[in-house]
Design a protein around this motif. Structure first.
Motif, mmCIF file in Angstrom:
data_model
loop_
_atom_site.group_PDB
_atom_site.id
_atom_site.type_symbol
_atom_site.label_atom_id
_atom_site.label_comp_id
_atom_site.label_asym_id
_atom_site.label_seq_id
_atom_site.Cartn_x
_atom_site.Cartn_y
_atom_site.Cartn_z
ATOM 1 N N HIS A 122 16.010 -11.688 -3.353
ATOM 2 C CA HIS A 122 14.886 -11.384 -4.276
ATOM 3 C C HIS A 122 14.790 -10.062 -4.508
ATOM 4 O O HIS A 122 14.443 -9.491 -3.754
ATOM 5 N N PRO A 123 14.552 -9.685 -5.849
ATOM 6 C CA PRO A 123 13.947 -8.603 -6.042
ATOM 7 C C PRO A 123 12.354 -8.736 -5.580
ATOM 8 O O PRO A 123 11.823 -9.570 -5.570
ATOM 9 N N PRO A 124 11.759 -7.407 -5.270
ATOM 10 C CA PRO A 124 10.338 -7.556 -4.785
ATOM 11 C C PRO A 124 9.523 -8.288 -5.883
ATOM 12 O O PRO A 124 8.672 -8.971 -5.018
ATOM 13 N N PHE A 125 9.466 -8.294 -7.124
ATOM 14 C CA PHE A 125 8.434 -8.689 -7.701
ATOM 15 C C PHE A 125 8.688 -10.319 -7.606
ATOM 16 O O PHE A 125 7.730 -11.157 -7.698
ATOM 17 N N VAL A 126 9.900 -10.947 -7.522
ATOM 18 C CA VAL A 126 9.997 -12.162 -7.319
ATOM 19 C C VAL A 126 9.668 -12.796 -5.999
ATOM 20 O O VAL A 126 8.846 -13.666 -5.899
ATOM 21 N N ARG A 127 9.770 -12.129 -4.993
ATOM 22 C CA ARG A 127 9.486 -12.297 -3.560
ATOM 23 C C ARG A 127 7.951 -12.336 -3.496
ATOM 24 O O ARG A 127 7.267 -13.195 -2.963
ATOM 25 N N ASP A 128 7.428 -11.427 -4.230
ATOM 26 C CA ASP A 128 5.735 -11.463 -4.262
ATOM 27 C C ASP A 128 5.305 -12.377 -5.080
ATOM 28 O O ASP A 128 4.210 -12.968 -4.468
ATOM 29 N N ALA A 129 5.650 -12.852 -6.027
ATOM 30 C CA ALA A 129 5.326 -14.167 -6.851
ATOM 31 C C ALA A 129 5.459 -15.227 -6.189
ATOM 32 O O ALA A 129 4.521 -16.127 -6.004
ATOM 33 N N LEU A 130 6.718 -15.569 -5.385
ATOM 34 C CA LEU A 130 6.604 -16.786 -4.430
ATOM 35 C C LEU A 130 5.788 -16.682 -3.435
ATOM 36 O O LEU A 130 5.204 -17.722 -3.073
ATOM 37 N N ARG A 131 5.634 -15.557 -2.810
ATOM 38 C CA ARG A 131 4.662 -15.443 -1.647
ATOM 39 C C ARG A 131 3.417 -15.918 -2.315
ATOM 40 O O ARG A 131 2.533 -16.354 -1.480
ATOM 41 N N GLY A 132 2.704 -15.248 -3.273
ATOM 42 C CA GLY A 132 1.549 -15.502 -3.862
ATOM 43 C C GLY A 132 1.569 -16.992 -4.133
ATOM 44 O O GLY A 132 0.217 -17.652 -3.861
ATOM 45 N N LYS A 133 2.428 -17.733 -4.664
ATOM 46 C CA LYS A 133 2.157 -19.212 -5.085
ATOM 47 C C LYS A 133 2.262 -19.989 -3.691
ATOM 48 O O LYS A 133 1.246 -20.858 -3.574
ATOM 49 N N ILE A 134 2.971 -19.440 -2.516
ATOM 50 C CA ILE A 134 2.914 -20.277 -1.202
ATOM 51 C C ILE A 134 1.594 -20.005 -0.542
ATOM 52 O O ILE A 134 0.686 -21.000 -0.165
ATOM 53 N N GLU A 135 1.044 -18.797 -0.581
ATOM 54 C CA GLU A 135 -0.312 -18.545 0.080
ATOM 55 C C GLU A 135 -1.352 -18.827 -0.805
ATOM 56 O O GLU A 135 -2.452 -19.330 -0.165
ATOM 57 N N GLY A 136 -1.365 -19.246 -2.228
ATOM 58 C CA GLY A 136 -2.306 -19.850 -2.695
ATOM 59 C C GLY A 136 -2.243 -21.387 -2.522
ATOM 60 O O GLY A 136 -3.617 -21.877 -2.606
ATOM 61 N N ALA A 137 -1.422 -21.711 -2.273
ATOM 62 C CA ALA A 137 -1.326 -23.472 -1.922
ATOM 63 C C ALA A 137 -2.014 -23.411 -0.606
ATOM 64 O O ALA A 137 -2.797 -24.561 -0.463
ATOM 65 N N TRP A 138 -1.497 -22.758 0.246
ATOM 66 C CA TRP A 138 -2.288 -22.667 1.761
ATOM 67 C C TRP A 138 -3.779 -22.510 1.686
ATOM 68 O O TRP A 138 -4.453 -23.170 2.425
ATOM 69 N N SER A 139 -4.231 -21.526 0.680
ATOM 70 C CA SER A 139 -5.582 -21.164 0.822
ATOM 71 C C SER A 139 -6.456 -22.402 0.326
ATOM 72 O O SER A 139 -7.624 -22.675 0.761
ATOM 73 N N LEU A 140 -5.698 -22.989 -0.666
ATOM 74 C CA LEU A 140 -6.443 -24.637 -1.192
ATOM 75 C C LEU A 140 -6.467 -25.329 -0.096
ATOM 76 O O LEU A 140 -7.539 -25.979 -0.178
ATOM 77 N N VAL A 141 -5.536 -25.806 0.860
ATOM 78 C CA VAL A 141 -5.482 -26.522 1.754
ATOM 79 C C VAL A 141 -6.481 -26.189 2.771
ATOM 80 O O VAL A 141 -7.092 -27.091 3.385
ATOM 81 N N ASP A 142 -6.628 -24.852 3.267
ATOM 82 C CA ASP A 142 -7.618 -24.309 4.036
ATOM 83 C C ASP A 142 -8.937 -24.673 3.792
ATOM 84 O O ASP A 142 -9.730 -25.364 4.402
#
Ligand SMILES: N[C@@H](CCC(=O)N[C@@H](CS)C(=O)NCC(=O)O)C(=O)O
Length: 211
Positions: A122-142
């Motif tokens: 992944h180019p860095p911006f795609v990696r960052d976007a995917l990471r943001g989505k995953i961490e956002g979902a986990w923050s909601l669950v937390d």
């Protein structure tokens, strides 16, 4: 007798855990991803996506981990993996199963399979976007677990927690693993203390993130 086609530590894990929790007899068929066995012509007849899990139920193959969890919970009500139909907990059960399989499943898939998006890395911006989505979902669950735990449905353990546990494990080598969130850490520890987890590790010969 069920047959589960699996690969260690993969999306088949939640289904394998459910079978162990239920205590029903089942047969396992391990697919060797190194040898691309998931794309063998014979296997593609069972699962045209060339993915695991596939579960054979009454002689017919079915795929999609979340659907298989729901199917197993419904067929084995005595295992307590689903609240009774029509109850308010059941509504939450549907909500969280679909949440995990839609908000996290496809994004993890893209994270681990850059080729799905057409590049070896992944180019860095795609990696960052995917990471943001995953961490956002986990923050909601937390946040949900902080006020509504100790399980996703409150006091009741269910199949939702097995799906969550599989996805939590996949974060272990990510920049922010789930254990960095306080409520998620406790939740993971609670689920990893179940006998089904130890048994799964033995059978699938897993080592990382055991406890
Ligand atoms: N949405 C599917 C995803 C299945 C999936 O992506 N499985 C991966 C392992 S985690 C797989 O079989 N990968 C092999 C491949 O795509 O070649 C599910 O939850 O069952």
């Amino acid at each position: 007798m069920y047959t589960l086609y699996y690969a260690p530590g993969s999306a088949s894990m939640a289904v394998h855990l459910a079978l162990l929790e239920i205590g029903v007899p089942f047969r396992l068929v391990k697919l060797d991803f190194e040898n691309d066995e998931q794309h063998d012509a014979q296997y593609l007849k069972l699962n045209p996506r060339g993915q695991v899990p596939t579960l054979i139920v009454d002689g017919k193959p079915y795929f999609e981990s979340a659907a298989l969890l729901m199917l197993l919970a419904e067929r084995h009500p005595q295992a307590g993996l689903a609240p009774p139909p029509g109850s308010s907990s059941r509504a939450g059960w549907y909500q969280w199963i679909v949440f995990f399989s839609s908000a996290l499943g496809p994004v993890y898939r893209q994270w681990f399979y850059p080729a799905d998006l057409g590049s070896p890395e992944h180019p860095p911006f795609v990696r960052d976007a995917l990471r943001g989505k995953i961490e956002g979902a986990w923050s909601l669950v937390d946040a949900h677990l902080t006020t509504g735990g100790p399980y996703m449905l409150g006091a009741e353990f269910s199949a939702v927690d097995l799906l969550a546990l599989m996805y939590m494990r996949w974060s272990r080598n990510m920049p922010k693993p789930v254990t960095a969130w306080p409520a998620l850490r406790q939740y993971a520890d609670r689920l990893r203390a179940r006998p089904s987890w130890a048994r799964l590790y033995e059978i699938e010969e897993l080592t990382e993130w055991r406890a």
